[in-house]
Structures are given as structure tokens and as C-alpha cells.
Design a protein around this motif. Sequence first.
Motif, mmCIF file in Angstrom:
data_model
loop_
_atom_site.group_PDB
_atom_site.id
_atom_site.type_symbol
_atom_site.label_atom_id
_atom_site.label_comp_id
_atom_site.label_asym_id
_atom_site.label_seq_id
_atom_site.Cartn_x
_atom_site.Cartn_y
_atom_site.Cartn_z
ATOM 1 N N LEU A 8 12.469 41.984 30.258
ATOM 2 C CA LEU A 8 11.511 41.069 30.861
ATOM 3 C C LEU A 8 11.301 39.864 29.956
ATOM 4 C CD1 LEU A 8 8.797 43.652 31.979
ATOM 5 C CD2 LEU A 8 10.473 42.528 33.447
ATOM 6 N N ASP A 9 11.313 38.693 30.535
ATOM 7 C CA ASP A 9 11.021 37.481 29.765
ATOM 8 C C ASP A 9 10.456 36.411 30.696
ATOM 9 O OD1 ASP A 9 13.246 36.584 31.183
ATOM 10 O OD2 ASP A 9 14.614 36.843 29.495
ATOM 11 N N GLY A 10 9.936 35.357 30.094
ATOM 12 C CA GLY A 10 9.438 34.231 30.876
ATOM 13 C C GLY A 10 8.317 34.604 31.836
ATOM 14 N N LYS A 11 8.366 34.007 33.030
ATOM 15 C CA LYS A 11 7.316 34.190 34.017
ATOM 16 C C LYS A 11 7.206 35.643 34.480
ATOM 17 C CE LYS A 11 7.422 29.498 35.931
ATOM 18 N NZ LYS A 11 7.626 28.680 37.153
ATOM 19 N N ARG A 12 8.335 36.320 34.528
ATOM 20 C CA ARG A 12 8.308 37.716 34.974
ATOM 21 C C ARG A 12 7.523 38.581 33.996
ATOM 22 N NH1 ARG A 12 13.250 41.848 35.541
ATOM 23 N NH2 ARG A 12 12.263 43.414 36.860
ATOM 24 N N ALA A 13 7.682 38.322 32.707
ATOM 25 C CA ALA A 13 6.952 39.080 31.685
ATOM 26 C C ALA A 13 5.453 38.789 31.788
ATOM 27 C CB ALA A 13 7.467 38.718 30.300
ATOM 28 N N VAL A 14 5.090 37.527 31.967
ATOM 29 C CA VAL A 14 3.684 37.140 32.089
ATOM 30 C C VAL A 14 3.052 37.825 33.300
ATOM 31 C CG1 VAL A 14 2.112 35.221 32.553
ATOM 32 C CG2 VAL A 14 3.981 34.937 30.914
ATOM 33 N N SER A 15 3.789 37.840 34.416
ATOM 34 C CA SER A 15 3.292 38.467 35.637
ATOM 35 C C SER A 15 3.089 39.970 35.449
ATOM 36 C CB SER A 15 4.277 38.206 36.782
ATOM 37 O OG SER A 15 3.876 38.894 37.949
ATOM 38 N N LYS A 16 4.039 40.619 34.786
ATOM 39 C CA LYS A 16 3.946 42.061 34.548
ATOM 40 C C LYS A 16 2.754 42.399 33.664
ATOM 41 C CE LYS A 16 7.328 44.387 36.577
ATOM 42 N NZ LYS A 16 7.073 45.566 37.455
#
Length: 246
Positions: A117-125
Motif C-alpha cells: 500500500l502506498d500513496g492515496k490508497r494507504a491514506v484511505s486504508k
Amino acid sequence: MYRFFVNADQIQDGTIRIEGEDVNHIRSVLRMRPGEEILISSGDEWEYTCKIASMTTEEVVAEILDAQKPGKELPSRICLFQCLPKGDKMELIIQKAVELGAREIVPVSSKRCVVKLDGKRAVSKVARWNAISESAAKQSKRMLVPEVSEIMTYDQALAYAETMDIRLIPYERAEGMAGTRKVLESITPGQSIGILIGPEGGFEEKEVQKAMEKGFEPITLGKRILRTETAGLTTLSILMYLLEQD
């Protein structure tokens, strides 16, 4: 009785103002009305029994009826370092870790983690995981909401754990239940504890060695191999039993 969390500055002159998403939850989901009682915590040892005095679309004002220190938190700060599992397992792990008394959950990306997970996906998670933590804290009547931190690399997690008094790494090659009992039973209330849990594929030997060099103590959880979503919760359950005070 339903529980809600506020910041300390929302408590003033015998009343507490509830703001944000909880307002809609109280009004539209729970359909509560003025006069009904709720529990409120500001993230410290105090718990407030309150009566809803008024509500608008922007805030709910509650009158403090009583304040108490129920002592529901474990006497030790426990941080669960959980290597990223597949699917939605992290959501279950966070929910149950909060119920079992963990103070913080740190998602960790190790070499054998399938999930990246990185970027926006990590923030969302991470935002989703913190919402699950808050929900679990309300359900289990915690006095605070355990934080789910940003995802850390393995080295970042080891560095973050350096300030903790006790560091444990359940490892399938650790030998001797007697040694594990000795380590766990030596932990005293008030000591901070870090638990490092590997992903589905387990840790690489180099990772275990690096953790040991950073002060992590290998422990065994028995002769059976536990899944990643079971190992951390098993360790937390043992610690809760050992640390829980009357």
C-alpha cells in the motif's frame, strides 16, 4: 448505554458538546432524544455519565450527571506491530486488538507481505482502520481510542519500538515454553510493550535477527503454527490476563 469520545476542550461548565459525525449518528441513526443518557470519555481516565440536553444538526449538548474513574484501561501501554495481511484481515485484527486492550496498532510492511500500500490508497486504508478502532473502542467501553498509525517499513517499526520497555516477537522457531513463560511473567504493570507479528509467509530469518539485535525477545505461542490474524490476538490475550488488575 452508548459511548462517545470528545476532546478535553469540549467539556466546559458542567456540559459537553459533541460535534462531527457523532451528531448525525445520535440524531438520525440511534434516534436519541433530549433526556436520554450516554457515556462520554475525553481520552483520559475520566468517564462522564451525561443526559442529552439539546441537539441541532451541528452539535449535541449533554449535561454531566456524574464523573467516575472506572479503571478500564490496562496498566501497560501495548503496541501491536502487525505486518500487513491479505484481504480484510487487518480490519478484524484491529477490532479485536482494541477489545483486548492494545493502546496502538502499527501496520508494518515487511519483505514477505503480499499487500503493498502506498500513496492515496494507504491514506484511505489508515483512515478506514482508525474508524474501525473508534467503533471498537465505543463497543468495548474503552476510555480512549487506540491510534492506528501510518504504515511503517520494517526498519521504521524497529526504530519506533526502541523506547518500549518490553519487545516481543512470536516466532515459530523459538524454543521452550518455559522460557516464554519466564519472559511473559516477568512483565510488570506499567511497562510499555511492543508485539511484532509477521505476515502470512512469516518473517525472513534476517528480519528476526535484526529484531533481536534491536531488543526483541523471541517467544513461542505453542507447538502449532498460528495464522497472522491469530498470533497477535493470542499474545494480547495472554498479556491482558497477566496485567489486568482488580
